[in-house]
Design an enzyme around this catalytic site. Structure first.
Site, PDB file in Angstrom:
ATOM      1  N   CYS A  86     -29.475  11.199 -17.115  1.00 22.80           N
ATOM      2  CA  CYS A  86     -28.570  10.943 -18.253  1.00 22.80           C
ATOM      3  C   CYS A  86     -27.348  11.853 -18.210  1.00 22.80           C
ATOM      4  CB  CYS A  86     -29.307  11.126 -19.570  1.00 22.80           C
ATOM      5  SG  CYS A  86     -30.909  10.308 -19.574  1.00 22.80           S
ATOM      6  N   ILE A 212     -30.769   0.999 -26.515  1.00 22.37           N
ATOM      7  CA  ILE A 212     -30.466   0.473 -25.186  1.00 22.37           C
ATOM      8  C   ILE A 212     -29.007   0.020 -25.216  1.00 22.37           C
ATOM      9  CG2 ILE A 212     -31.023  -1.360 -23.526  1.00 22.37           C
ATOM     10  CD1 ILE A 212     -33.268   0.696 -23.896  1.00 22.37           C
ATOM     11  N   HIS A 335     -25.877   5.118 -25.885  1.00 21.09           N
ATOM     12  CA  HIS A 335     -26.177   5.956 -24.721  1.00 21.09           C
ATOM     13  C   HIS A 335     -26.344   5.094 -23.467  1.00 21.09           C
ATOM     14  CE1 HIS A 335     -27.680   9.008 -22.141  1.00 21.09           C
ATOM     15  NE2 HIS A 335     -28.954   8.954 -22.445  1.00 21.09           N
TER      16      HIS A 335
END
Lengths: 390, 390
Positions: A86, A212, A335
């Protein structure tokens, strides 16, 4: 090292775009970044490119960088795909910074992209697990909600942090996202509503987690002299730090701090000659609400034991003394894994330029902004400090 | 930019190691690199690490860099995974070079790893296809043998290059590998034997292709002043170049040259102030025999039309005037995808130091060595030039 500045930023809206291709998402972010440079910039002017992505949903592409570069008219440019889970584009940004700082590149691009909607929802969850320790965590049956939930439980145990304080992060960040036109979740909820949402992994309910997201972002960097020729508002990169850690949390001495974040922050502060008190706003990695609570202490904004109160007392609210995640953060803005790091830079650059567009979003004359981008559960962390033009 | 040198190199043997883990392979290469620095080097002394890998066979790990770093006692070090298909560690090496050249890092590590034996053989072939253009090549039914075979056929058509000249690359590189204790294929064959091997993709027979390989490699770089304190034989990085191209070959103007390689070579030569005639030996990317033929012209060693004769006439043989792939190259030494780029540096550094071990392998007093590392069918290329200590 040469002084380095950001001269252009671009981003797609964050959300679910199952009908879009990876290339079209990346091209949109790149076009926006080139157009953001006053007078425009030709894609061929880029000397070096770093493209952050965890993976590519169902596609699992290799030679990923040239594919993205060709979508943006950047074929030929030296480019590579950077993967740090990430924190992929946080590291891509660091590497683009180093390429310009070294003198090897005049103009470098750091970008990030993820299309998470390619996989069925259950497979997405499973796929995200690859950023933990597959051997010792994923195969043993845990996943990221479970890992971060353990961190949250331990924080509650050690410091008396309450579930309401933790979930207040999710309430604040959703509220911030309402005014952000690029955000995915633009619906405010009350703390009572948040606490009543379905349980995800004790103590987390759905309000404590990001979702998501598909999206892409790109940032253009160049040396200070060149930057002044392009724009009157170059945003200087005054500090860059990064670190790694054991990937499995059972190998770490504590569950309530991220050593990689502390190392990265120390390095960035030292380079900038600044301390936590100098930071006017921060974008931090709230993949789960506890992530932002941990960041407060890892970045030196407060002691570990005070972190829960920082958000509950409004210190980090948009109109508080030290706004955190004005963009909505990962929970509100979204994200898209690989795009998040340079997406944080996108927000900071606009805030430091005073161009956050919606007046209610603009922080009053910030001087220094900090971006904190975490890979997995802290296995890799990049921290950057940006400075507004004088 | 600061002057940068290589002070330590390490590598596993190349071959099939289905019983080994990724971590154990990487740790072995790292330990060897640290031990290769005279007096030894502590893993904690590394400031920045770049780990090249296409992917990880069946594992598909994310947050790959910290996992590898923890295996090598380098936890904490700022590290990221770099993916440029088969040129992954060529780009990792370039980025480690830039980190030191910038002044940000005193010591940087570039490594690479691939464990290809995790997947059944047919799935490995399919997995390798991700480095081509999945949308326009792989889904249309072609694969890397087919793509490179088209390049070979076109070279034969345009330049009269013969199948025997092309396959002579495979014969030469297998012969070179016999004396290399780290090589996978240590069995020489005659040209007649090679031409009689089963057909792979016309005009290629099995002798024209590299195989499936597990392996890891690591290189330690530092600034010139520090290097002189560590070793009497620092090998300086005098040129670094990189480029990308359209990933699908139908988007390129020619099938008989790689523009990304030409751009990378130009950039490296210009930085080094050298030309092709100055290069004493080269490690080039012979994933298929035609790859080495293309490299001869892309690197300026000869014109395109002469490339077939260069190998057939022995010019690039180990005892010829310009040895190419003394290590055995990808065909003889092996091609563990992500490990290949820094594996090429490993070979050059030993040759430039005069420590190639087997006397028959050592080139007489080479001054400059060149590494040419290609991702996919030329979508990304990195070229580096190294200089022996004076």
């Amino acid at each position: 090292m040469r002084r380095v500045a950001v001269i252009g930023v671009g981003q797609t809206s964050y959300g679910l775009s199952p009908e879009r291709t990876l290339k079209s998402l990346f091209a949109e972010a790149a076009r926006a970044a080139f157009a953001d440079v006053p007078g425009g910039l030709d894609p061929g002017a880029v000397d070096e490119a770093y493209i952050g992505s965890l993976s590519t949903g169902g596609s699992q592409l290799g030679n990923f960088a040239p594919l993205m570069l060709e979508s943006a008219g950047m074929t030929g440019v030296s480019g590579r795909h950077v993967e740090s889970a990430c924190a992929s584009s946080g590291f891509a940004f660091r590497d683009a910074y180093l390429a310009v700082a070294s003198g090897a590149a005049r103009i470098a691009a750091a970008g990030g992209i993820e299309k998470m909607s390619d996989l069925p929802r259950e497979r997405t969850r499973s796929w995200l697990g690859v950023s933990g320790d597959v051997e010792w965590e994923r195969l043993a049956g845990t996943n990221f909600p479970g890992i971060y939930a353990m961190m949250a439980r331990r924080h509650m145990h050690e410091h008396g942090t309450t579930k309401a304080q933790i979930t207040a992060v999710g309430v604040k960040n959703r509220a911030n996202a309402v005014a952000n036109p690029t955000a995915q979740v633009r619906k405010a909820i009350t703390l009572d509503q948040a606490l009543a949402m379905p349980m995800l992994a004790d103590p987390f309910c759905l309000a404590d987690a990001c979702g998501i997201t598909d999206g892409a972002s790109m940032v253009l960097l160049c040396d200070w002299e060149t930057a002044r020729a392009f724009t009157d508002t170059p945003v200087e990169v005054v500090g860059s730090g990064a670190g790694t850690d054991f990937v499995a949390i059972h190998d770490r001495p504590s569950l309530t701090r991220l050593p990689a974040a502390r190392k990265a922050a120390c390095q960035a502060y030292a380079q900038a000659g600044l301390g936590p008190a100098d930071i006017d706003l921060a974008e931090v990695h709230d993949c789960f609400t506890i992530g932002e609570i941990l960041a407060y202490a890892d970045l030196g904004f407060c002691d570990e034991a005070e972190a829960g109160r920082l958000v509950a007392d409004g210190v980090t609210a948009r109109d508080g003394p030290r706004p955190v995640n004005v963009s909505g953060g990962l929970i509100g803005k979204g994200h898209p894994i690989g795009a998040t790091g340079t997406g944080q830079i996108y927000e900071l650059v606009h805030q430091l330029r005073g161009t956050a567009r919606e007046p209610s979003r603009q922080i009053a004359a910030p001087r220094y902004g900090l971006a904190h981008n975490v890979g997995g559960s802290g296995g890799s962390v990049a921290v950057h400090i940006l400075k507004a033009a004088d």
